[in-house]
Design a protein around this motif. Structure first.
Motif, PDB file in Angstrom:
ATOM      1  N   PHE A  33      -1.271   3.722   8.713  1.00 40.32           N
ATOM      2  CA  PHE A  33      -2.486   3.475   7.781  1.00 40.32           C
ATOM      3  C   PHE A  33      -2.170   2.617   6.674  1.00 40.32           C
ATOM      4  CE2 PHE A  33      -5.491   4.753   4.383  1.00 40.32           C
ATOM      5  CZ  PHE A  33      -6.548   5.202   5.004  1.00 40.32           C
ATOM      6  N   ASP A  65       0.996  -1.274  -0.060  1.00 41.05           N
ATOM      7  CA  ASP A  65       0.095  -0.086   0.053  1.00 41.05           C
ATOM      8  C   ASP A  65       0.593   1.313   0.031  1.00 41.05           C
ATOM      9  OD1 ASP A  65      -2.802   0.896   0.271  1.00 41.05           O
ATOM     10  OD2 ASP A  65      -1.884   2.131   2.015  1.00 41.05           O
ATOM     11  N   TRP A  77      -9.487  -1.924  11.499  1.00 39.48           N
ATOM     12  CA  TRP A  77      -8.083  -1.052  11.592  1.00 39.48           C
ATOM     13  C   TRP A  77      -7.739  -1.190  12.914  1.00 39.48           C
ATOM     14  CZ3 TRP A  77      -6.280   1.524   7.624  1.00 39.48           C
ATOM     15  CH2 TRP A  77      -7.067   1.890   6.556  1.00 39.48           C
ATOM     16  N   LYS A 101     -10.251   6.410  14.750  1.00 37.97           N
ATOM     17  CA  LYS A 101     -10.669   5.414  14.007  1.00 37.97           C
ATOM     18  C   LYS A 101      -9.598   4.372  13.659  1.00 37.97           C
ATOM     19  CE  LYS A 101     -13.011   4.966   9.524  1.00 37.97           C
ATOM     20  NZ  LYS A 101     -13.584   5.311   8.298  1.00 37.97           N
ATOM     21  N   GLU A 144      -3.555  -1.317   5.800  1.00 37.59           N
ATOM     22  CA  GLU A 144      -3.970  -1.595   4.379  1.00 37.59           C
ATOM     23  C   GLU A 144      -3.323  -2.687   3.780  1.00 37.59           C
ATOM     24  OE1 GLU A 144      -5.552   1.161   1.693  1.00 37.59           O
ATOM     25  OE2 GLU A 144      -7.272   1.438   3.244  1.00 37.59           O
ATOM     26  N   PHE A 189     -10.238  10.985  13.470  1.00 37.98           N
ATOM     27  CA  PHE A 189      -9.627  10.218  12.624  1.00 37.98           C
ATOM     28  C   PHE A 189      -8.707   9.156  13.007  1.00 37.98           C
ATOM     29  CE2 PHE A 189      -6.652   9.930   9.114  1.00 37.98           C
ATOM     30  CZ  PHE A 189      -7.097   9.108   8.311  1.00 37.98           C
ATOM     31  N   SER A 237      -4.148  -5.964   5.258  1.00 36.28           N
ATOM     32  CA  SER A 237      -5.505  -6.461   5.034  1.00 36.28           C
ATOM     33  C   SER A 237      -5.453  -6.983   3.581  1.00 36.28           C
ATOM     34  CB  SER A 237      -6.410  -5.252   5.158  1.00 36.28           C
ATOM     35  OG  SER A 237      -6.212  -4.329   3.675  1.00 36.28           O
ATOM     36  N   LYS A 238      -4.692  -6.491   2.739  1.00 30.95           N
ATOM     37  CA  LYS A 238      -4.469  -7.297   1.540  1.00 30.95           C
ATOM     38  C   LYS A 238      -3.688  -8.451   1.503  1.00 30.95           C
ATOM     39  CE  LYS A 238      -4.374  -2.409  -0.853  1.00 30.95           C
ATOM     40  NZ  LYS A 238      -3.448  -1.755  -1.568  1.00 30.95           N
ATOM     41  N   GLY A 265      -6.072 -11.253   2.275  1.00 32.35           N
ATOM     42  CA  GLY A 265      -7.233 -11.290   1.317  1.00 32.35           C
ATOM     43  C   GLY A 265      -8.353 -10.771   1.759  1.00 32.35           C
ATOM     44  N   LEU A 266      -8.560 -10.144   2.902  1.00 32.62           N
ATOM     45  CA  LEU A 266      -9.838  -9.569   3.307  1.00 32.62           C
ATOM     46  C   LEU A 266     -10.186  -8.131   2.790  1.00 32.62           C
ATOM     47  CD1 LEU A 266     -10.226 -11.070   7.065  1.00 32.62           C
ATOM     48  CD2 LEU A 266     -11.194 -11.999   5.060  1.00 32.62           C
ATOM     49  N   GLY A 267      -9.292  -7.417   2.757  1.00 30.46           N
ATOM     50  CA  GLY A 267      -9.460  -5.973   2.567  1.00 30.46           C
ATOM     51  C   GLY A 267      -9.883  -5.575   3.988  1.00 30.46           C
ATOM     52  N   MET A 268     -10.519  -4.246   4.128  1.00 25.21           N
ATOM     53  CA  MET A 268     -11.058  -3.802   5.225  1.00 25.21           C
ATOM     54  C   MET A 268     -12.319  -4.378   5.702  1.00 25.21           C
ATOM     55  SD  MET A 268      -8.973  -2.048   7.350  1.00 25.21           S
ATOM     56  CE  MET A 268      -7.186  -1.486   6.610  1.00 25.21           C
ATOM     57  N   HIS A 269     -12.673  -5.594   5.710  1.00 26.97           N
ATOM     58  CA  HIS A 269     -13.879  -6.355   6.190  1.00 26.97           C
ATOM     59  C   HIS A 269     -13.651  -7.327   7.152  1.00 26.97           C
ATOM     60  CE1 HIS A 269     -14.155  -5.046   1.660  1.00 26.97           C
ATOM     61  NE2 HIS A 269     -15.076  -4.195   2.170  1.00 26.97           N
TER      62      HIS A 269
HETATM   63  C1  LIG Z   1      -7.984  -3.229  -0.548  1.00 30.34           C
HETATM   64  C2  LIG Z   1      -8.412  -2.163   0.345  1.00 30.34           C
HETATM   65  C3  LIG Z   1      -8.141  -2.437   1.945  1.00 30.34           C
HETATM   66  C4  LIG Z   1      -7.781  -0.815   0.071  1.00 30.34           C
HETATM   67  O1  LIG Z   1      -8.391  -0.420  -0.934  1.00 30.34           O
HETATM   68  P1  LIG Z   1      -7.894   1.136  -1.512  1.00 30.34           P
HETATM   69  O2  LIG Z   1      -7.270   1.860  -0.501  1.00 30.34           O
HETATM   70  O3  LIG Z   1      -9.214   1.941  -1.780  1.00 30.34           O
HETATM   71  O4  LIG Z   1      -7.138   1.199  -2.677  1.00 30.34           O
HETATM   72  P2  LIG Z   1      -5.584   0.559  -3.030  1.00 30.34           P
HETATM   73  O5  LIG Z   1      -5.260   1.389  -4.236  1.00 30.34           O
HETATM   74  O6  LIG Z   1      -4.704   0.704  -1.957  1.00 30.34           O
HETATM   75  O7  LIG Z   1      -5.915  -0.877  -3.374  1.00 30.34           O
HETATM   76  C5  LIG Z   1      -6.705  -1.413  -4.317  1.00 30.34           C
HETATM   77  C6  LIG Z   1      -6.044  -2.562  -4.757  1.00 30.34           C
HETATM   78  O8  LIG Z   1      -6.150  -3.616  -3.606  1.00 30.34           O
HETATM   79  C7  LIG Z   1      -6.559  -5.043  -4.129  1.00 30.34           C
HETATM   80  N1  LIG Z   1      -7.542  -5.655  -3.442  1.00 30.34           N
HETATM   81  C8  LIG Z   1      -8.689  -5.181  -3.307  1.00 30.34           C
HETATM   82  N2  LIG Z   1      -9.284  -6.221  -2.427  1.00 30.34           N
HETATM   83  C9  LIG Z   1      -8.520  -7.088  -1.951  1.00 30.34           C
HETATM   84  C10 LIG Z   1      -8.540  -8.022  -1.168  1.00 30.34           C
HETATM   85  N3  LIG Z   1      -9.857  -8.450  -0.585  1.00 30.34           N
HETATM   86  N4  LIG Z   1      -7.670  -8.762  -0.844  1.00 30.34           N
HETATM   87  C11 LIG Z   1      -6.288  -8.321  -1.343  1.00 30.34           C
HETATM   88  N5  LIG Z   1      -6.258  -7.226  -2.322  1.00 30.34           N
HETATM   89  C12 LIG Z   1      -7.100  -6.599  -2.506  1.00 30.34           C
HETATM   90  C13 LIG Z   1      -6.985  -4.788  -5.591  1.00 30.34           C
HETATM   91  O9  LIG Z   1      -5.803  -5.260  -6.635  1.00 30.34           O
HETATM   92  C14 LIG Z   1      -7.082  -3.453  -5.763  1.00 30.34           C
HETATM   93  O10 LIG Z   1      -6.921  -2.973  -7.044  1.00 30.34           O
HETATM   94  P3  LIG Z   1      -7.940  -2.836  -8.425  1.00 30.34           P
HETATM   95  O11 LIG Z   1      -9.093  -2.057  -7.669  1.00 30.34           O
HETATM   96  O12 LIG Z   1      -7.262  -2.252  -9.225  1.00 30.34           O
HETATM   97  O13 LIG Z   1      -8.278  -4.448  -8.396  1.00 30.34           O
HETATM   98  C15 LIG Z   1     -10.097  -1.998   0.352  1.00 30.34           C
HETATM   99  O14 LIG Z   1     -10.606  -3.285   0.107  1.00 30.34           O
HETATM  100  C16 LIG Z   1     -10.745  -1.418   1.404  1.00 30.34           C
HETATM  101  O15 LIG Z   1     -11.362  -2.227   2.242  1.00 30.34           O
HETATM  102  N6  LIG Z   1     -10.383  -0.068   1.659  1.00 30.34           N
HETATM  103  C17 LIG Z   1     -11.142   0.461   2.921  1.00 30.34           C
HETATM  104  C18 LIG Z   1     -10.468   1.628   2.932  1.00 30.34           C
HETATM  105  C19 LIG Z   1     -10.926   2.496   3.990  1.00 30.34           C
HETATM  106  O16 LIG Z   1     -11.748   1.948   4.839  1.00 30.34           O
HETATM  107  N7  LIG Z   1     -10.881   4.137   3.806  1.00 30.34           N
HETATM  108  C20 LIG Z   1     -11.399   4.947   4.772  1.00 30.34           C
HETATM  109  C21 LIG Z   1     -10.263   5.553   5.612  1.00 30.34           C
HETATM  110  S1  LIG Z   1     -10.989   6.048   6.840  1.00 30.34           S
END
Ligand SMILES: CC(C)(COP(=O)(O)OP(=O)(O)OC[C@H]1O[C@@H](n2cnc3c(N)ncnc32)[C@H](O)[C@@H]1OP(=O)(O)O)[C@@H](O)C(=O)NCCC(=O)NCCS
Length: 134
Positions: A58, A8, A78, A29, A62, A26, A65-66, A69-73
């Protein structure tokens, strides 16, 4: 074996703007209780150090989380994912609650590297699955 990798890049200016807009809410969180203590101490000494601390955390969260494989789910949140520091200065992932249970149940271990320059913070995370009995 490698379970997952995550990377990230975070714009430090965006973090600064969020802090200016939302204030402590912020940071509260994104940071765990232990991280908040460090953030308050660094911000009190020099606000820019607080901004950079928050930006590296931050990006590390992130990246982690990748890597899992969950992302922010759920169960990834956080505050359940903390970035600690060894006495050598090396960052380490410290998990809490349901996220820790989820991670431990899969026999996973994480490796983290973070860096920052003037306007960006970046992180790389490798998650390994330990062989049974290792
Ligand atoms: C992956 C994640 C954690 C970050 O995404 P993001 O910051 O929006 O974007 P980034 O450019 O850093 O990353 C995006 C890439 O992550 C990868 N990605 C997405 N979901 C993923 C997962 N579950 N596992 C691994 N990689 C993942 C993809 O390759 C994606 O690129 P694509 O959209 O071109 O396919 C996103 O799933 C998420 O949940 N974001 C939440 C962010 C948030 O809550 N922000 C609020 C700020 S307080």
């Amino acid at each position: 074996m490698i379970y997952g990798i995550g990377t990230d890049i975070c714009d430090v200016r965006r973090i600064r703007a969020s802090l200016e807009r939302h204030g402590d809410r912020f940071a509260e969180k994104v940071l765990s209780d232990a991280e908040l203590l460090t953030w308050h101490a660094r911000s009190a000494r020099w606000p820019e150090r607080g901004v950079r601390y928050l930006a590296t955390r931050f990006s590390a969260k992130e990246a982690f989380s990748k890597a899992i494989g969950l992302g922010m789910h759920m169960p990834m949140t956080w505050r359940a994912c903390e970035v600690g520091t060894l006495s050598s200065g090396q960052p380490v992932i410290v998990l809490h609650g349901a996220l820790k249970e989820w991670f431990d149940a899969r026999g996973l271990t994480a490796h983290l590297s973070v860096t920052d320059e003037t306007d960006y913070a970046a992180s790389f995370c490798v998650v390994e699955k330990l062989a049974p009995g290792a």
